[in-house]
Scaffold this active site. Structure first.
Site, short mmCIF file in Angstrom:
data_model
loop_
_atom_site.label_atom_id
_atom_site.label_comp_id
_atom_site.label_asym_id
_atom_site.label_seq_id
_atom_site.Cartn_x
_atom_site.Cartn_y
_atom_site.Cartn_z
N ASP A 75 -2.87 11.13 -0.85
CA ASP A 75 -1.92 11.42 0.22
C ASP A 75 -2.63 11.29 1.57
OD1 ASP A 75 0.40 11.91 -1.11
OD2 ASP A 75 0.42 14.07 -0.77
N ASN A 83 2.26 9.40 13.38
CA ASN A 83 3.42 8.67 13.91
C ASN A 83 3.88 9.23 15.24
OD1 ASN A 83 3.88 6.64 12.02
ND2 ASN A 83 5.08 7.94 10.68
N HIS A 88 4.88 4.54 15.48
CA HIS A 88 5.07 4.10 14.10
C HIS A 88 4.23 2.87 13.76
CE1 HIS A 88 8.23 6.90 12.89
NE2 HIS A 88 8.67 6.81 14.14
N ASP A 92 1.95 2.60 10.51
CA ASP A 92 1.96 1.49 9.57
C ASP A 92 0.56 0.92 9.37
OD1 ASP A 92 4.67 1.76 9.26
OD2 ASP A 92 5.20 0.02 10.50
N ASP A 118 3.59 8.00 2.36
CA ASP A 118 2.14 7.95 2.55
C ASP A 118 1.40 8.30 1.26
OD1 ASP A 118 1.45 11.27 3.91
OD2 ASP A 118 3.03 10.57 2.57
#
Length: 222
Positions: A75, A83, A88, A92, A118
């Site tokens: 995780d 974010n 964002h 990514d 994630d």
């Protein structure tokens, strides 16, 4: 005396010559279709296998290499904060780099997938004597800052792992449940936690602790 074999030879050569391009074209089409199917089974952001394909291949490893099979869940911690703080696109980038690092760590002896959001998973063949050193290497690699172009973003991950010989089964669902519980036990510690049999006893759905992503519906994935 007629020599039919000699007379047929040029015709046979022409037939073969005409067939070769057709065979090559068919082969190219087959390769193209296989690539398209493979791309459809992969996550477009990270290039990793999607859940169903990952699960199928991971099960092959746990069943064929029970003594050495290791299931690892990862995780990205505080991903929403990444974010919110950096945007964002930065998020990514963090996901893509994390996926690359995990896949590189697993190498040709494993399969790596994105379970969603994630969360990532890999199933790999690692002998018992090498597990702890390899997991330490993974923790260090995934904790390296990620270059998002303008700056470096600090990344923290949680890692849980479960092995067939310790847990006592080759069932991917059970191994993933144990790895998930071990990951939760090591949350925000920066170290990989290797599960024991107690971790496998936690109730779950689809191999995840109740309330975790992927537990709201029953599916083919572990």
């Amino acid at each position: 005396m007629p020599a039919p074999t000699v007379l047929r030879q040029p015709f046979r050569t022409l037939v073969i010559a005409a067939a070769v391009p057709l065979a090559l074209a068919a082969l190219a089409d087959d390769v193209r279709v296989r690539r398209q199917l493979d791309a459809a089974r992969r996550d477009p952001l990270t290039g990793l296998h999607l859940r169903d394909t990952y699960t199928s291949r991971a099960r092959q490893i746990t069943e064929r290499h029970s003594a050495d099979a290791l299931v690892v869940l990862v995780d990205v911690d505080h991903f929403k904060q990444i974010n919110d703080t950096h945007g964002h696109a930065a998020g990514d980038c963090v996901l893509a780099v994390t996926a690359q690092r995990l896949a590189a760590w697993a190498g040709s002896r494993g399969v790596t997938g994105r379970l969603g959001g994630d969360e990532f998973a890999t199933t790999v063949r690692i002998t018992s004597v090498h597990r702890r050193p390899r997991l330490n290497e993974l923790a260090a690699a995934l904790a390296e800052p990620v270059d998002i172009g303008e700056r470096l973003v600090d990344v923290a991950v949680s890692i849980g792992a479960a092995s067939s010989d310790v847990i006592g089964t080759t069932d991917l669902s059970v191994l993933q449940r144990a790895a998930d519980t071990a990951m939760y036990a090591g949350k925000h510690t920066g170290r990989a936690v290797l599960a024991d049999r107690c971790h496998a006893a936690v109730p779950s759905i689809n191999g995840r602790r109740a309330g975790r992503p992927g537990t709201h519906t029953l599916g083919v994935a572990a």
